[in-house]
Design a protein around this motif. Structure first.
Motif, short mmCIF file in Angstrom:
data_model
loop_
_atom_site.label_atom_id
_atom_site.label_comp_id
_atom_site.label_asym_id
_atom_site.label_seq_id
_atom_site.Cartn_x
_atom_site.Cartn_y
_atom_site.Cartn_z
N LYS A 389 -0.55 -11.31 3.79
CA LYS A 389 0.21 -10.14 3.29
C LYS A 389 -0.70 -8.98 2.86
CE LYS A 389 2.80 -13.08 0.70
NZ LYS A 389 3.59 -13.55 -0.43
N LEU A 390 -2.00 -9.19 2.95
CA LEU A 390 -2.93 -8.19 2.41
C LEU A 390 -3.08 -6.94 3.27
CD1 LEU A 390 -4.44 -8.48 -0.24
CD2 LEU A 390 -6.47 -9.13 1.05
N GLY A 391 -2.76 -7.05 4.57
CA GLY A 391 -2.97 -5.93 5.50
C GLY A 391 -2.33 -4.64 5.01
N LYS A 392 -1.13 -4.78 4.49
CA LYS A 392 -0.37 -3.62 4.02
C LYS A 392 -1.09 -2.95 2.84
CE LYS A 392 3.78 -3.98 1.69
NZ LYS A 392 4.86 -4.84 1.52
N PHE A 393 -1.76 -3.77 2.02
CA PHE A 393 -2.45 -3.21 0.84
C PHE A 393 -3.77 -2.58 1.26
CE2 PHE A 393 0.59 -6.24 -0.60
CZ PHE A 393 1.17 -5.60 -1.69
N LEU A 394 -4.39 -3.15 2.30
CA LEU A 394 -5.62 -2.55 2.82
C LEU A 394 -5.31 -1.16 3.37
CD1 LEU A 394 -8.54 -3.73 3.23
CD2 LEU A 394 -7.97 -3.81 5.64
N ASP A 395 -4.11 -1.02 3.91
CA ASP A 395 -3.66 0.26 4.47
C ASP A 395 -3.69 1.37 3.42
OD1 ASP A 395 -2.30 1.64 6.79
OD2 ASP A 395 -0.78 1.93 5.25
N SER A 396 -3.50 1.00 2.14
CA SER A 396 -3.50 2.02 1.08
C SER A 396 -4.91 2.44 0.72
CB SER A 396 -2.82 1.46 -0.18
OG SER A 396 -3.71 0.53 -0.80
N ALA A 397 -5.92 1.68 1.15
CA ALA A 397 -7.33 1.93 0.86
C ALA A 397 -7.67 1.76 -0.61
CB ALA A 397 -7.79 3.28 1.37
N ASP A 398 -6.75 1.20 -1.39
CA ASP A 398 -7.10 0.92 -2.78
C ASP A 398 -7.95 -0.34 -2.81
OD1 ASP A 398 -6.02 3.13 -3.92
OD2 ASP A 398 -4.05 2.21 -4.29
N LYS A 399 -8.80 -0.41 -3.84
CA LYS A 399 -9.73 -1.54 -3.95
C LYS A 399 -8.95 -2.85 -4.12
CE LYS A 399 -13.42 -3.03 -6.95
NZ LYS A 399 -14.20 -2.70 -8.14
N LEU A 400 -9.27 -3.83 -3.29
CA LEU A 400 -8.58 -5.12 -3.37
C LEU A 400 -9.24 -5.96 -4.46
CD1 LEU A 400 -8.52 -5.75 0.49
CD2 LEU A 400 -6.71 -4.73 -0.89
N ASN A 401 -8.44 -6.68 -5.25
CA ASN A 401 -9.05 -7.50 -6.31
C ASN A 401 -8.23 -8.77 -6.54
OD1 ASN A 401 -6.81 -6.75 -7.84
ND2 ASN A 401 -7.87 -4.92 -8.62
N SER A 402 -8.75 -9.62 -7.42
CA SER A 402 -8.11 -10.93 -7.61
C SER A 402 -6.74 -10.80 -8.27
CB SER A 402 -9.01 -11.87 -8.40
OG SER A 402 -9.45 -11.22 -9.55
N THR A 403 -6.53 -9.76 -9.08
CA THR A 403 -5.21 -9.58 -9.70
C THR A 403 -4.16 -9.37 -8.61
OG1 THR A 403 -6.41 -8.43 -11.45
CG2 THR A 403 -4.00 -8.26 -11.51
N LEU A 404 -4.51 -8.54 -7.63
CA LEU A 404 -3.57 -8.29 -6.53
C LEU A 404 -3.31 -9.59 -5.76
CD1 LEU A 404 -1.99 -6.37 -4.57
CD2 LEU A 404 -4.13 -6.10 -3.32
N LEU A 405 -4.39 -10.33 -5.46
CA LEU A 405 -4.21 -11.58 -4.72
C LEU A 405 -3.28 -12.53 -5.47
CD1 LEU A 405 -7.82 -12.34 -3.38
CD2 LEU A 405 -5.87 -11.47 -2.12
N LYS A 406 -3.49 -12.64 -6.78
CA LYS A 406 -2.63 -13.55 -7.57
C LYS A 406 -1.19 -13.07 -7.54
CE LYS A 406 -6.21 -15.03 -10.75
NZ LYS A 406 -6.88 -14.55 -11.95
N SER A 407 -0.99 -11.73 -7.63
CA SER A 407 0.39 -11.20 -7.63
C SER A 407 1.08 -11.49 -6.29
CB SER A 407 0.39 -9.71 -7.93
OG SER A 407 -0.05 -9.00 -6.79
N LEU A 408 0.30 -11.71 -5.24
CA LEU A 408 0.89 -12.03 -3.93
C LEU A 408 1.02 -13.54 -3.73
CD1 LEU A 408 -1.10 -9.46 -1.73
CD2 LEU A 408 1.30 -9.30 -2.39
N GLY A 409 0.63 -14.29 -4.76
CA GLY A 409 0.77 -15.75 -4.69
C GLY A 409 -0.43 -16.44 -4.08
N TYR A 410 -1.56 -15.75 -3.95
CA TYR A 410 -2.75 -16.37 -3.36
C TYR A 410 -3.73 -16.81 -4.45
CZ TYR A 410 -1.15 -13.95 0.89
OH TYR A 410 -0.43 -13.49 1.94
N THR A 411 -4.52 -17.81 -4.13
CA THR A 411 -5.61 -18.19 -5.02
C THR A 411 -6.86 -17.45 -4.54
OG1 THR A 411 -4.63 -20.39 -5.08
CG2 THR A 411 -6.87 -20.16 -5.96
N PRO A 412 -7.42 -16.59 -5.41
CA PRO A 412 -8.57 -15.78 -4.96
C PRO A 412 -9.77 -16.66 -4.57
CG PRO A 412 -7.75 -15.00 -7.07
CD PRO A 412 -7.01 -16.28 -6.77
#
Ligand code: HEM
Length: 412
Positions: A389-412
């Motif tokens: 599900k991260l592709g869409k967030f990469l599209d925003s060019a905002d820095k990816l971090n573990s908080t985002l990963l956790k909010s998407l249900g992933y284990t960083p």
């Protein structure tokens, strides 16, 4: 045939005309062609090689280059002047509504460029989906033109004539609606839609890390009549068809090879919807030469998530394109140089008042010549197939971090 053999044959044929035999004319023509092709191989995009674009366009053909700006443009598109520049405002830009700003055509464009820069980048420092779409929009407005067209080209008709409803423009809806609102904000200052579209493309390019600062001009004439249909490339077309399509726009194979590198930043959504946001190289949002290398590689040698366009693959393998393509694999500055020159040409297709244009390159943001992704470790895992599900967030060019990963249900 080895190049030394060609040279020897050519030299002896030139020196010994007395030995001429029937059919020699054809052989000479073939040798001349091979020599020209050889020149092309060592090409530097300076307009002297057979595959370099060198044709004049617009009123440069009918009137000639009368003004200084037109002479500069002629030099850029024929290869004697760089298509990029670091020229910047040396004094403070006058206030937006001041008389001093009204007296300087480029002044208002520096405010427009600042709005664009803000919209086109994210906290990671990469350029985002709006930037990529702006580059594609610049191409789709200007590129809807051929040598036989009576209208179309860089005339704003993509937005003014509602060309967004054409299937080939799918994916440009958001950038078109944002550009329309920006135009509404600034049109009282006398700016045009065609210029707005092309400025968006050049601001977007330089906002992408490593992207060139392409010479940018204003003063094009807007047109609300639709451009001829069918002049934009199909992702499933064969290489010869694509080469001919661009040749009909005065863009020869070196130029096409350079322009197609814009896919270096890309994350496709509609070629394969089940792989929406998959990138065309492993560094989306960065204007680098990875795209040229990875397009040549077998699937086993590149990250799983990299999705190659068929059109890019067939072009990279075409004999007339391959040499230049391989050159770009290891030469970012050569690519940036060639892209800039060719984008200036593209951005002026169908423009018949080149002698009235004004150069406003000085309004562009500064180029970022180095870049290290702050979230590289996460991106590498995404490229390998994790965190779909991260592709869409990469599209925003905002820095990816573990908080985002956790909010998407992933284990960083
Ligand atoms: C053979 C010629 C070309 C073909 C067949 C082609 C085709 C495509 C396709 C199918 C997409 C994906 C759209 C999507 O699914 O979201 C795309 C994206 C893109 N194209 Fe091209 N293109 C060509 C040339 C160019 C040129 C000359 C430029 C600019 C100078 C350009 C700039 C872009 C950019 C920046 C994107 C990314 C858009 C995004 O990420 O939203 N393309 N292209």
């Amino acid at each position: 045939m080895k190049f030394s053999t060609i040279l020897a044959l050519y030299a002896s044929a030139k020196i010994l005309p007395a030995m001429a035999w029937p059919g020699m004319k054809n052989i000479m023509a073939e040798l001349e062609h091979k020599l020209a092709a050889r020149q092309d191989e060592v090409g530097d995009g300076d307009g002297t090689d057979v595959e370099d674009s060198d044709e004049l366009i617009g009123d440069l053909v009918t009137v000639g280059a009368v003004t200084d700006v037109a002479q500069q443009i002629q030099g850029v598109i024929t290869g004697s002047i760089d298509g990029f520049s670091s020229e910047a405002y040396t004094t403070t830009v006058p206030a937006k509504k001041s008389a001093a700003c009204a007296a300087d055509t480029c002044c208002i464009w520096s405010y427009i460029a600042a709005d664009m820069k803000k919209k086109f980048s994210g906290s990671s420092g990469r350029c985002n989906g709006f930037a990529r779409a702006a580059v594609r929009m610049g191409f789709h407005d200007a590129g809807a033109w051929s040598k036989t067209s009576t209208n179309g080209g860089a005339d704003g008709s993509l937005i003014l004539a509602g060309e967004i409803s054409r299937a080939e423009n799918n994916g440009l809806q958001d950038i078109v609606s944002w550009t329309t609102s920006l135009y509404s904000k600034y049109k009282t200052y006398g700016v045009g839609m065609a210029d707005m579209i092309q400025m968006a493309a050049t601001v977007a390019t330089v906002v992408c890390p490593l992207g060139p600062r392409i010479r940018s001009y204003v003063g094009r004439i807007d047109n609300s009549a639709p451009a001829p249909d069918g002049l934009l490339p199909d992702v499933n077309a064969d290489a010869e068809t694509l080469i001919q399509l661009f040749a009909d726009k005065t863009i020869k194979t070196h130029g096409l090879t350079a322009l197609i590198g814009a896919h270096s930043t890309s994350q496709q959504r509609f070629v394969n919807t089940s792989r929406a946001f998959d990138p065309q190289d492993s560094t989306p949002g960065i204007w680098d030469v990875n795209f040229y290398n990875q397009t040549l590689q077998p699937a086993s040698a590149i990250p799983k998530r990299v999705f190659k366009f068929n059109s890019d693959v067939v072009l990279s393998q075409h004999p007339v394109v391959a040499t230049e393509w391989n050159k770009f694999v290891t030469d970012q500055s050569d690519w940036n140089e060639d892209f800039s020159r060719e984008y200036v040409r593209l951005s002026l297709l169908g423009v018949n008042n080149i002698n009235n244009l004004i150069e406003c390159t000085k309004v562009l943001p500064a180029a970022k010549t180095t870049y290290t992704p702050p979230d590289k470790a996460i991106i590498l895992k995404w490229l390998a197939g994790q965190f779909p599900k991260l592709g869409k967030f990469l599209d925003s060019a905002d820095k990816l971090n573990s908080t985002l990963l956790k909010s998407l249900g992933y284990t960083p």
